[in-house]
Design an enzyme around this catalytic site. Structure first.
Site, PDB file in Angstrom:
ATOM      1  N   HIS A   7       0.380  -4.740  33.674  1.00 13.71           N
ATOM      2  CA  HIS A   7       0.808  -4.899  32.347  1.00 13.71           C
ATOM      3  C   HIS A   7       2.120  -5.528  32.363  1.00 13.71           C
ATOM      4  CE1 HIS A   7       1.941  -2.492  28.533  1.00 13.71           C
ATOM      5  NE2 HIS A   7       2.888  -3.041  28.679  1.00 13.71           N
ATOM      6  N   GLU A   8       2.850  -5.177  33.045  1.00 12.44           N
ATOM      7  CA  GLU A   8       4.342  -5.988  32.892  1.00 12.44           C
ATOM      8  C   GLU A   8       4.204  -7.324  33.501  1.00 12.44           C
ATOM      9  OE1 GLU A   8       6.661  -4.561  31.594  1.00 12.44           O
ATOM     10  OE2 GLU A   8       5.817  -2.339  31.684  1.00 12.44           O
ATOM     11  N   HIS A  66       3.329  -9.173  30.264  1.00  6.87           N
ATOM     12  CA  HIS A  66       4.703  -9.673  29.742  1.00  6.87           C
ATOM     13  C   HIS A  66       5.142 -10.754  30.370  1.00  6.87           C
ATOM     14  CE1 HIS A  66       4.718  -6.323  26.620  1.00  6.87           C
ATOM     15  NE2 HIS A  66       4.877  -5.467  27.651  1.00  6.87           N
ATOM     16  N   HIS A  96       3.577 -13.896  29.258  1.00  9.62           N
ATOM     17  CA  HIS A  96       4.127 -14.496  27.926  1.00  9.62           C
ATOM     18  C   HIS A  96       5.448 -15.174  28.166  1.00  9.62           C
ATOM     19  CE1 HIS A  96       4.019 -12.726  23.582  1.00  9.62           C
ATOM     20  NE2 HIS A  96       3.856 -14.022  23.609  1.00  9.62           N
TER      21      HIS A  96
HETATM   22 ZN    ZN Z   1       4.681  -3.186  27.354  1.00  4.05          ZN
END
Ligand code: ZN
Length: 678
Positions: free
Chosen positions: A466-467, A470, A473
């Site tokens: 998940h991290e 990010h 991104h």
């Molecule tokens: Zn998040």
């Protein structure tokens, strides 16, 4: 200043080893002064306002201040100490004053407005147009277009709202801290795991009491509701938890709720919006309250039958086990936990050997390589703030430098809990040069010992993915203006890159890359993965309906004119109609402690939890259709989503990637909420 301050020299890499705490305050003061001078120069420019001399100049102003701030506040989260915390107290008001001075700068606004009014004749790129619109809105949404009297009223509302939110939060906290359930008889903690019992006993001791102490803090409350056999005590605790701010005493929040929603409504009206929700949603992917309500209703219609089925199953189970006739709210966690154990018997310890930290990191890097052509090269010559931090240079397919990546995985005294992505420098393009970003992931995974490597729970594995999502991104950002780069997107869009990455953790093809037993090298058995998948959607119908009920309540408070509302509890009861599964409890009230929307920043935004899930499920379904490592789909995702930041409306970006607006079907399927036809 005679002593050299590394934060005031030009730097590309954060100069951690040279920074001393005493450098921060002077660096902030100087950088704020410099940024102010840059703004003044823009305002005082004798030339007529243009996109370049106003918007662009503004976006590239204050760069040193951004760098200093990011280093300082990242350290305050990941490697803090009392001195840093004290400096944070001192500089935070300076920074918010500076921010306010910009937003209230009439001369600056007039220049921005003048460019904004000519926007259709200026031949701007989509990114430039977005920058202009966002900047203009920032002023107008703060009242820049109002007459003096209305401006005054707006400032007054803002000041009152700030105070009310504070009081709301203080009341919830005081109510939480005030309550204690002291149990003298060990029978009353029956069912609690040994560790939880000990914690309750120690808590009692720490307050000079004998027995077991249960409080409304999550680490105490949650295990008790999940494991405590004594139903009457669960009821007592549940009602105490659910009635915070609802006792008609000095800590009661009913009046505060009514005042907050009334002021928000008035503020929205002043600025020309029908309701607070219209005001908030203007800058969200969902756009309007109508769209949010349609979204919530559509999901409810699909989730409700599953929720009712699950509720009946749970009730039957409770009946069999303990002869419970009517399942109540305080039975839910308790019997769900028992049923889950019976159905899955999944144990973290069984899975952990397959998820050695180094293997998982290599796995996520490999996934990034297969999807986006990225390679990660660990380097040791980069200045860092702690020995445990790992540093990587990230390269693209043609060996072009993409980003710097800092990874800081283990808990330390100076690190706050949780996991997050952040950046030390955002990407931007200036004078034809694409300046690449410096991205960081910070987590709190179990440390290795002298005999055992760091082994992750499955939950930690998905957190890492998940991290890292990010992170991608941020790393793959490819924009011109720093304020639109990377994760600077509408907040109901920002969880798409992170949540989508979690999907790879459940796929055989991806797990084969890294989920090998740390001692034997054996690949994780697929039955285990199947079990994880099934247990992940256990009672998903009930969980969805519960989430939706909060979204409905949020929209009920913020999507209508609230001036006629007199009775908080009655209004809330009406908003929950349609999502109720359990019998009503007149003693409790959700709104009076709903801090997310009345204290935090989630007003008219609670729906975004589910919204983000719909996005990631729909986006991943595209990968599933074409193959989870399909290059074309990955290229599209990189091109239209990951690299674009906030340069265009997220719905447009999404449609370019997916070919259509997101639909809820993929989520329903993943969550097991559709009846499979045979
Ligand atoms: Zn998040």
């Amino acid at each position: 200043m005679s002593i050299a301050n590394p934060l005031l020299e030009p730097f590309d890499l954060a100069p951690f080893s040279k920074i001393k705490n005493e450098h921060f305050k002077p660096a902030f003061l100087q950088a704020i002064e410099d940024a102010r001078a840059e703004i003044d120069a823009i305002v005082e420019n004798p030339e007529a306002p243009t996109f370049e001399n106003t918007l662009e100049a503004l976006d590239f102003s204050g760069q040193q201040l951004d760098r200093v701030s990011s280093i300082f506040f990242n350290l305050n989260s990941a490697e803090t100490n009392e001195e840093i915390q004290k400096i944070a107290q001192e500089v935070s008001p300076l920074l918010s004053d500076f921010g306010n001075d910009i937003i209230l700068n009439e001369g600056l606004f007039q220049r921005v407005k003048s460019v904004y009014e000519q926007r259709n004749e200026l031949d701007l790129t989509p990114e430039q147009l977005t920058l202009l619109e966002k900047r203009y809105k920032k002023f107008s949404r703060n009242g820049a277009n109002l007459n003096e009297e209305d401006k005054k009223r707006l400032r007054k509302i803002d000041a009152e709202l700030a105070k009310l939110k504070l009081t709301f939060g203080e009341n919830v906290l005081a109510e939480t801290n005030k309550y204690e359930l002291l149990l003298a008889d060990e029978k009353d903690v029956e069912g609690l795991p040994e560790g939880e019992k000990e914690a309750a006993e120690q808590l009692a001791q720490s307050k000079g009491k004998k027995g077991w102490l249960i409080t409304l803090d999550y680490p105490s409350y949650i295990p008790f509701m999940k494991y405590a056999k004594n139903r009457a005590l669960r009821k007592e605790l549940s009602i105490a938890f659910g009635s915070k701010g609802f006792h008609n005493n000095e800590l009661d929040n009913q009046e505060n709720v009514l005042k907050i929603v009334a002021l928000r409504h008035e503020r929205a009206n002043l600025l020309g919006y029908p309701t607070h929700a219209h005001f908030v949603l203007e800058e969200r992917m969902a756009e309007t309250p109508e769209k949010v309500m349609d979204f919530l209703n559509e999901l409810l219609e699909k989730a409700k039958p599953a929720a009712e089925r699950e509720f009946n199953e749970l009730e039957d189970f409770a009946k069999q086990l303990d002869n419970i006739d009517q399942l109540e709210k305080w039975d839910s966690a308790y019997y769900s936990e028992k049923l889950k154990q019976k159905l899955f018997n999944l144990d973290d310890e069984k899975l952990k050997p397959y998820f050695k930290l180094e293997n998982v990191i290599n796995g996520v890097f490999k996934v990034a390589e297969m999807l986006f052509g990225l390679t990660f090269k660990e380097v040791s010559n980069i200045d860092k703030y702690h020995d445990e931090v790992k540093t990587f240079e990230v390269y693209g397919a043609s060996n072009n430098f993409i980003s710097l990546f800092y990874a800081d995985f283990h808990p330390r005294a100076g690190k706050r809990g949780g996991a997050w992505m952040t950046s030390y420098k955002s990407q931007f393009t200036l004078n034809g040069t694409n300046s690449r970003p410096h991205i960081s992931n910070v987590c709190n995974f179990t440390k290795p010992t002298s005999t055992k490597p760091s082994l992750l729970t499955f939950n930690e594995v998905t957190t890492l993915f998940h991290e890292f999502g990010h992170g991608l991104h941020g790393m793959l950002a490819n924009t011109t203006y720093p304020s639109l780069s990377g994760t600077s997107v509408y907040w109901d869009f920002v969880e798409l890159p992170s949540q989508i990455m979690e999907n790879w953790c459940y796929e055989k093809e991806a797990l084969e890359l890294f989920a090998h037993h740390y001692e034997t090298g054996e690949l994780i058995p697929m039955e285990l993965i199947e079990k994880i998948k099934e247990s992940a959607t256990f009672q998903e119908g009930m969980a969805t309906v519960r989430q939706l009920s909060f979204g409905f309540l949020d929209m009920a408070w913020h999507g209508t004119d609230p001036t006629g509302i007199k009775d908080v509890k009655a209004y809330e009861t009406k908003a929950f109609e349609g999502t109720d599964l359990f019998p009503k409890t007149p003693e409790t009230c959700m709104s009076t402690s709903f801090s997310h929307i009345f204290q935090g920043g989630y007003s008219s935004g609670y729906y975004s939890y589910k919204w983000a899930e719909v996005l990631d499920a729909d986006a991943f379904a595209y990968f599933k259709e074409q193959g989870i490592f399909n290059k074309e789909v990955a290229d599209k995702f990189k091109e239209h989503v990951l690299s674009k930041g906030g340069t265009e409306n997220p719905m447009e970006l999404y449609k370019r990637f997916r070919g259509a607006e997101p639909k809820i079907e993929a989520l329903l399927e993943r969550a097991g909420l559709v009846e499979l036809k045979d």
